[in-house]
Scaffold this active site. Structure first.
Site, PDB file in Angstrom:
ATOM      1  N   TYR A   1       2.684 101.312  -6.065  1.00 24.89           N
ATOM      2  CA  TYR A   1       1.834 100.197  -6.488  1.00 24.89           C
ATOM      3  C   TYR A   1       0.357 100.557  -6.335  1.00 24.89           C
ATOM      4  CZ  TYR A   1      -0.211  95.481  -6.399  1.00 24.89           C
ATOM      5  OH  TYR A   1      -0.979  94.367  -6.637  1.00 24.89           O
TER       6      TYR A   1
ATOM      7  N   LYS B   1      -2.414 100.831  -9.338  1.00 26.17           N
ATOM      8  CA  LYS B   1      -3.629 100.024  -9.355  1.00 26.17           C
ATOM      9  C   LYS B   1      -4.878 100.913  -9.309  1.00 26.17           C
ATOM     10  CE  LYS B   1      -2.055  95.784  -9.597  1.00 26.17           C
ATOM     11  NZ  LYS B   1      -2.309  94.965 -10.806  1.00 26.17           N
TER      12      LYS B   1
ATOM     13  N   ASN C   1      -2.875  90.291 -16.156  1.00 25.88           N
ATOM     14  CA  ASN C   1      -2.571  89.826 -14.807  1.00 25.88           C
ATOM     15  C   ASN C   1      -1.184  90.246 -14.328  1.00 25.88           C
ATOM     16  OD1 ASN C   1      -2.612  87.736 -12.449  1.00 25.88           O
ATOM     17  ND2 ASN C   1      -0.856  87.146 -13.710  1.00 25.88           N
TER      18      ASN C   1
END
Length: 260
Positions: free
Chosen positions: A154, A158, A88
């Site tokens: 980012y 991802k 996470n």
């Protein structure tokens, strides 16, 4: 029942690691796993002021391979086995691609892509050799498919996490399953401050077909589903938890007028 079990054997209590589990989405996932009967170890770079009941903590910077490995060892030492890992930990401050520093780009990729790889690699070494195998759930982001301005590093990280999930699932099956939860816009204390006041948050919620931002519990629900026997044949899969995406700018004009 272990996450990779075919339903023929029961194992209790199960054990889990949640990285970045001291706040926000990770904390909620940890609490929900405890409620589901898991023994849970969370990690972070700093010791939290408080922890939910039933959640243990160890300090770890999972961007460092040695610390990721030590985290897994700590869980096995404490619990005797490791059934579930939830990768996470992640995030990034907004930064324009034209001017973002190389150091920040490197840090964002290390946290959002390399750290999950390091933790998963260490977890797989344990799960492959234990009865029932195990499950790794990576927490992704809709930025991977709908990047916003200021999120280039980012979004790329991802996006890499999505491919990594499928690649690891391919290599580590059948003993270890690897899946992805792709989170949409989630309302937490951290991102509420980013979006602004309640009016601004309401404006964001209005762009979602479901009429609201996701909650950390929505993401935790998806993790629990993947960890349940109902998902025992799922690996290399992604669950998109985004409330239907975002309404296009022309949505209001495209909707039919009320009759009469």
């Amino acid at each position: 029942m272990s996450p990779s079990s075919n339903g023929s054997e029961a194992r209790a209590p199960r054990s889990a690691i949640v990285t970045g589990g001291t706040r926000g989405i990770g904390r909620t996932i940890a609490v929900r796993l405890v409620e589901a009967g898991y023994q849970v170890l969370v990690c972070g770079r700093r010791t939290p002021d408080d922890l939910p009941e039933g959640v243990a903590f160890t300090a770890a910077d999972v961007r460092e391979p040695a610390e990721a490995s030590a985290l897994v060892s700590a869980a096995v030492s404490r619990f005797g086995r490791l059934d579930l890992v939830v990768n996470n930990a992640g995030g990034s401050p907004p930064a324009p691609a034209a001017t973002v520093s190389p150091n920040l780009v490197t840090a964002v990729v290390r946290l959002n892509l390399l750290a999950p790889f390091f933790v998963a690699q260490a977890a797989n070494a344990v799960m492959q050799d234990q009865p029932g195998g195990g499950l790794i759930v990576n927490i992704g982001s809709v930025s991977a498919i709908r990047p916003a301005p200021g999120t280039a590093a980012y979004a790329a990280a991802k996006g890499g996490l999505e491919v990594l999930t499928r690649a690891l699932a391919l290599e580590w099956a059948p003993n270890v399953r690897v899946n992805l939860v792709t989170a949409g816009v989630v309302r937490t204390e951290e991102n509420a401050a980013h979006y602004g006041d309640e009016e601004a948050l309401a404006a964001v919620a209005a762009t979602v077909p479901m009429g609201r931002m996701a909650t950390p519990d929505d993401i935790a629900d998806a993790v629990l589903l993947l960890a349940s026997p109902l998902a025992g044949y799922m690996t290399g899969a992604g669950l998109l938890v985004d409330g239907g995406g975002q309404l296009p700018r022309y949505a209001d004009t495209a909707r039919p007028s009320p009759a009469g």
